[in-house]
Design a protein around this motif. Structure first.
Motif, PDB file in Angstrom:
ATOM      1  N   ALA A  76       0.997  -1.144  -0.225  1.00 61.81           N
ATOM      2  CA  ALA A  76       0.032   0.033   0.031  1.00 61.81           C
ATOM      3  C   ALA A  76       0.752   1.297   0.067  1.00 61.81           C
ATOM      4  O   ALA A  76       0.528   2.302  -0.799  1.00 61.81           O
ATOM      5  N   ALA A  77       2.125   1.137   0.841  1.00 60.17           N
ATOM      6  CA  ALA A  77       3.022   2.430   0.823  1.00 60.17           C
ATOM      7  C   ALA A  77       3.392   2.681  -0.560  1.00 60.17           C
ATOM      8  O   ALA A  77       3.651   3.906  -0.969  1.00 60.17           O
ATOM      9  N   LEU A  78       3.658   1.748  -1.462  1.00 61.18           N
ATOM     10  CA  LEU A  78       4.169   1.989  -2.860  1.00 61.18           C
ATOM     11  C   LEU A  78       3.200   2.917  -3.370  1.00 61.18           C
ATOM     12  O   LEU A  78       3.563   3.617  -4.358  1.00 61.18           O
ATOM     13  N   CYS A  79       1.858   2.389  -3.396  1.00 61.34           N
ATOM     14  CA  CYS A  79       0.930   3.108  -3.834  1.00 61.34           C
ATOM     15  C   CYS A  79       0.615   4.579  -3.495  1.00 61.34           C
ATOM     16  O   CYS A  79       0.431   5.503  -4.330  1.00 61.34           O
ATOM     17  N   TYR A  80       0.665   4.533  -2.137  1.00 59.69           N
ATOM     18  CA  TYR A  80       0.440   5.938  -1.407  1.00 59.69           C
ATOM     19  C   TYR A  80       1.664   6.925  -1.999  1.00 59.69           C
ATOM     20  O   TYR A  80       1.674   8.092  -2.156  1.00 59.69           O
ATOM     21  N   ALA A  81       2.826   6.380  -2.320  1.00 65.79           N
ATOM     22  CA  ALA A  81       4.077   7.235  -2.544  1.00 65.79           C
ATOM     23  C   ALA A  81       3.894   7.817  -3.792  1.00 65.79           C
ATOM     24  O   ALA A  81       4.275   9.071  -3.866  1.00 65.79           O
ATOM     25  N   GLU A  82       3.348   6.963  -4.821  1.00 63.60           N
ATOM     26  CA  GLU A  82       3.032   7.622  -6.366  1.00 63.60           C
ATOM     27  C   GLU A  82       2.242   8.646  -5.981  1.00 63.60           C
ATOM     28  O   GLU A  82       2.284   9.850  -6.664  1.00 63.60           O
ATOM     29  N   LEU A  83       0.973   8.706  -5.460  1.00 62.56           N
ATOM     30  CA  LEU A  83       0.066   9.496  -5.147  1.00 62.56           C
ATOM     31  C   LEU A  83       0.513  10.854  -4.530  1.00 62.56           C
ATOM     32  O   LEU A  83       0.221  11.995  -4.913  1.00 62.56           O
ATOM     33  N   PRO A 268       7.674  17.884  -1.655  1.00 57.43           N
ATOM     34  CA  PRO A 268       6.933  16.574  -1.393  1.00 57.43           C
ATOM     35  C   PRO A 268       7.378  15.432  -2.450  1.00 57.43           C
ATOM     36  O   PRO A 268       7.365  14.265  -2.217  1.00 57.43           O
ATOM     37  N   ALA A 269       7.738  15.967  -3.447  1.00 54.00           N
ATOM     38  CA  ALA A 269       7.920  14.959  -4.582  1.00 54.00           C
ATOM     39  C   ALA A 269       9.040  14.093  -4.270  1.00 54.00           C
ATOM     40  O   ALA A 269       9.026  12.969  -4.727  1.00 54.00           O
ATOM     41  N   ARG A 270      10.250  14.579  -3.840  1.00 54.87           N
ATOM     42  CA  ARG A 270      11.264  13.739  -3.235  1.00 54.87           C
ATOM     43  C   ARG A 270      11.061  13.175  -1.744  1.00 54.87           C
ATOM     44  O   ARG A 270      11.229  11.990  -1.482  1.00 54.87           O
ATOM     45  N   ASP A 271      10.312  14.017  -0.863  1.00 54.38           N
ATOM     46  CA  ASP A 271      10.449  13.526   0.502  1.00 54.38           C
ATOM     47  C   ASP A 271       9.181  12.701   0.989  1.00 54.38           C
ATOM     48  O   ASP A 271       9.339  11.991   1.760  1.00 54.38           O
ATOM     49  N   MET A 272       8.183  12.823   0.297  1.00 55.15           N
ATOM     50  CA  MET A 272       6.941  11.768   0.587  1.00 55.15           C
ATOM     51  C   MET A 272       7.090  10.369   0.602  1.00 55.15           C
ATOM     52  O   MET A 272       6.859   9.620   1.450  1.00 55.15           O
ATOM     53  N   PRO A 273       7.666  10.004  -0.647  1.00 55.80           N
ATOM     54  CA  PRO A 273       8.031   8.568  -0.949  1.00 55.80           C
ATOM     55  C   PRO A 273       9.044   8.072   0.345  1.00 55.80           C
ATOM     56  O   PRO A 273       8.857   7.126   0.877  1.00 55.80           O
ATOM     57  N   LEU A 274      10.322   9.069   0.403  1.00 54.98           N
ATOM     58  CA  LEU A 274      11.387   8.703   1.388  1.00 54.98           C
ATOM     59  C   LEU A 274      10.411   8.524   2.951  1.00 54.98           C
ATOM     60  O   LEU A 274      11.013   7.836   3.483  1.00 54.98           O
ATOM     61  N   LEU A 277       8.282   4.995   2.938  1.00 58.08           N
ATOM     62  CA  LEU A 277       8.906   3.875   2.724  1.00 58.08           C
ATOM     63  C   LEU A 277       9.831   3.795   4.051  1.00 58.08           C
ATOM     64  O   LEU A 277      10.135   2.847   4.425  1.00 58.08           O
ATOM     65  N   GLY A 278      10.524   4.925   4.220  1.00 61.36           N
ATOM     66  CA  GLY A 278      11.558   4.852   5.390  1.00 61.36           C
ATOM     67  C   GLY A 278      10.855   4.664   6.789  1.00 61.36           C
ATOM     68  O   GLY A 278      11.126   3.645   7.639  1.00 61.36           O
TER      69      GLY A 278
END
Length: 529
Positions: A76-83, A268-274, A277-278
Motif C-alpha cells: 500500500a505504501a508504494l501506491c501511496y508514494a506515487e499519489l 513533497p516530490a522527493r520527501d513523501m516517498p522517502l 517507505l522509510g
C-alpha cells in the motif's frame, strides 16, 4: 450532480496557490516525515499486541505475523508514494479517491479515516493513562481502564497534546521527533539486551499446532472467512498466524498519516516517498526484533497479555529494563496520540475546503498556520471518548478502517494511470497494475481474518456516514454547487481587516492559477521533476 463527480487533479495541485489566502505552512523535511511516521506507528501495537497475539493465536510465529502485516503495508505504501508525491495535499487517500473514483467514494474513505484516527487516539489515550498510573501508583478510580467513572489521565494527555497540535506543525514536529528518539533508542536497547537471554527451546514449536477454539462465543467472534466457510473456529497453526497478522496490522495503522502532510512538506516530490517507505522499513525491523526477543526469552504461553515487553525482563531478573520499557511506552503512546490528532485536523480541513463539511472548519489560524477549529473539535471528541467510554473492544476497527483505505488507494493508482497517463509522477509505483492488484487482494485477505462483529460495526459506521453525506455533504459540495470544481483555498481563521476571510473575502477572491498554467519553481512541490 452525480455522486460520482470528480475533482480534477489540476484543481487539487493549485488549490493553495493564491497568495492572498492563508494555507498550511510548508515546514517539514524527510526526517520530520519519518519522525511523524514512526511517531504514530510504534506505540500500542508493539507494547501490547505482541504478547497477546503470541499467547492466543501465533506463538513464536507472531514475528511472521508482523512481517506479513508489514508486507501488506509496504504494498500500500508504494501506491501511496506515487499519489503523495504527485498530488501533495491534505486529505491523503480521501483526496486521491475524489480525483479518481468519485465523490461518494471519497466521502466514504474520509469517514473511514475519521474513525481510524479519532478512535485510535482515544484508545491510545486510555492506554497512556494506564501506563502512567502503573509507573507512579496513581489511583485506579481516575486512571484505570476498568472501574473508573472518568479517566482523568486520558483526558489530560488528549488535551495537552491537542494544544501542541493546535499551536503549529513546527511545534508538533519538535515534540514528535523527541518522543520518537526516546522510544526508538529504548526499543534498540531492548533488542540488544534481550538477545543474550534468548533460549532456543522457547522458540519450538515455532508455529504451534492448530487447536479447536475453546471459546463458547457465537460466530460473531470468529474471523469472517471461518464464518462464511463454516469451518470450526480454531487457534494457532497457519490460520492463527494470519489471524494474528490481521490484528497486529493495528501496529502499522496510521503510517498513511504521513501522506496527510503533503501540503506542509517543503519538497513533497522527493520527501513523501522517502518518508512513507522509510517509516515502514524502520518500524518493521524494530517489530521483528522485539518479537524475537520477547518470544525467545519466555515461553509464549507464559507471556503477559498487557505488558509483555516489560514483563519478560521481570521474569528473567532484569526489572530495571522493564522500567525503561515503561518509559518508551509512555513516549511511544504520546507520539501516537499527537500524530492522530494532527492527521484528523488535516482530514477535516480537506473535507471543509471541498464543501463536504461546513466551511468554518477550513479556516487556518493566521499566525500558527493550522486548522485550529477542526483540530479543536477533534481534541474535544477524543477527550470525551477517552475519558468516559472503555473502547478497547473496538481496536480491531482501526485495522479494518486502515485496510479499507489501502484498498481505495491501490485502486486509485490504477485508475489514474488510465485516466491521466501524462500526469507528472516523481515516484512511480512499480509493476502497475499487478502490484496494486496484489495490494488489494492482500488487504482483503487480512480484512477477512477480522471478526464478524468488527465487520458489522464497521458497516454500521459507514451507514451513518452515508446519512450525513445525503443530508449535508451532497447538497453543499463545491463540485455540485459550482459545477466545475474551481480552485478553492481556505480562508484565514479570524482574519485581520484586509485579509481574505475578513470583510470583503467573497467568492471572487477565491481565485487561483488557471488549470494548465505553469507552476513557479518555488511552489513547494519541488524535488524530482
Amino acid at each position: 450532480m452525480s455522486v460520482l463527480r470528480r475533482k480534477s487533479i489540476e484543481t487539487v495541485l493549485h488549490q493553495d496557490d493564491d497568495e492572498d489566502h492563508a494555507h498550511l505552512k510548508k515546514d517539514l523535511g524527510v526526517k520530520d516525515l519519518i519522525g511523524f511516521g514512526i511517531g504514530i506507528v510504534i506505540g500500542t501495537g508493539i507494547f501490547t499486541l505482541t504478547g497477546l497475539q503470541a499467547k492466543e493465536n501465533a506463538g513464536p510465529a507472531v514475528m511472521i505475523s508482523f512481517v506479513i502485516a508489514g508486507v501488506v503495508a509496504l504494498l500500500a505504501a508504494l501506491c501511496y508514494a506515487e499519489l503523495a508525491s504527485a498530488v501533495p495535499t491534505a486529505g491523503s487517500s480521501y483526496t486521491y479517491a475524489y480525483s479518481t473514483i468519485g465523490e461518494i467514494f471519497a466521502w466514504i474513505i474520509a469517514w473511514d479515516l475519521i474513525l481510524e484516527f479519532a478512535l485510535g487516539a482515544a484508545v491510545v489515550s486510555r492506554g497512556w493513562s494506564g501506563y502512567v498510573a502503573g509507573v507512579f501508583g496513581l489511583p485506579s478510580k481516575w486512571f484505570a481502564e476498568e472501574g473508573s467513572v472518568v479517566n482523568l489521565g486520558a483526558i489530560f494527555i488528549a488535551v495537552l497534546l491537542g494544544v501542541v497540535a493546535i499551536r503549529g506543525i513546527r511545534e508538533s514536529k519538535w515534540v514528535t521527533n523527541g518522543l520518537v528518539l526516546i522510544k526508538v533508542l529504548v526499543c534498540v536497547f531492548v533488542i540488544v539486551v534481550g538477545v543474550f537471554y534468548i533460549k532456543t527451546d522457547n522458540l519450538v514449536p515455532f508455529i504451534p499446532p492448530a487447536q479447536h477454539s475453546e471459546s463458547t462465543g457465537s460466530r460473531l467472534t470468529s474471523p469472517l472467512w471461518q464464518a462464511i466457510t463454516g469451518i470450526e473456529p480454531s487457534t494457532f497453526g497457519v490460520a492463527g498466524v494470519f489471524v494474528a497478522a490481521a490484528v497486529v496490522f493495528f501496529a502499522y495503522s496510521g503510517f498513511e498519516a504521513v501522506a496527510n502532510l503533503g501540503e506542509e512538506t517543503k519538497k513533497p516530490a522527493r520527501d513523501m516517498p522517502l518518508g512513507l517507505l522509510g517509516t515502514l522499513a524502520i518500524c518493521t525491523v524494530l517489530y521483528v526484533g522485539v518479537c524475537l526477543v520477547v518470544t525467545g526469552m519466555v515461553e509464549y504461553s507464559k507471556l503477559s497479555e498487557g505488558d509483555a515487553v516489560a514483563d519478560v525482563f521481570h521474569q528473567v531478573g532484569l526489572p530495571w529494563v522493564g522500567i525503561l520499557v515503561g518509559i518508551a511506552a509512555v513516549a511511544g503512546l504520546s507520539s501516537v496520540i499527537l500524530v492522530d490528532i494532527v492527521a484528523m485536523g488535516r482530514i477535516g480541513f480537506a473535507l471543509a475546503r471541498d464543501g463536504l463539511l461546513p466551511p468554518v472548519f477550513s479556516r487556518v489560524h493566521p499566525r500558527w498556520g493550522t486548522p485550529v477549529l477542526m483540530t479543536s473539535l477533534t481534541v474535544g471528541a477524543v477527550a470525551l471518548l477517552a475519558g468516559f467510554i472503555p473502547i478497547s473492544v473496538l481496536a480491531e476497527m482501526v485495522s479494518i478502517g486502515t485496510l479499507f483505505a489501502f484498498v481505495v488507494v491501490s485502486i486509485a493508482v490504477v485508475v489514474l494511470r488510465r485516466t491521466d497517463p501524462d500526469m507528472e509522477r516523481p515516484f512511480r509505483t512499480p509493476l502497475v497494475p499487478a502490484l496494486p492488484i496484489v495490494s488489494v487482494l492482500a488487504c482483503a485477505g487480512l480484512m477477512a481474518s477480522l471478526a464478524v462483529e468488527t465487520w458489522l460495526r464497521f458497516l454500521a459506521w459507514l451507514v451513518i456516514g452515508l446519512i450525513v453525506y445525503v443530508v449535508y455533504s451532497y447538497r453543499h459540495s463545491h463540485l455540485g454547487t459550482r459545477g466545475s470544481g474551481p480552485v478553492l483555498t481556505p480562508t484565514p481563521f479570524m482574519g485581520e481587516p484586509g485579509e481574505s476571510g475578513g470583510a470583503g473575502g467573497d467568492e471572487a477572491s477565491s481565485r487561483g492559477r488557471a488549470p494548465g498554467a505553469s507552476a513557479p519553481d518555488d511552489d513547494g512541490r519541488g524535488g524530482v521533476r
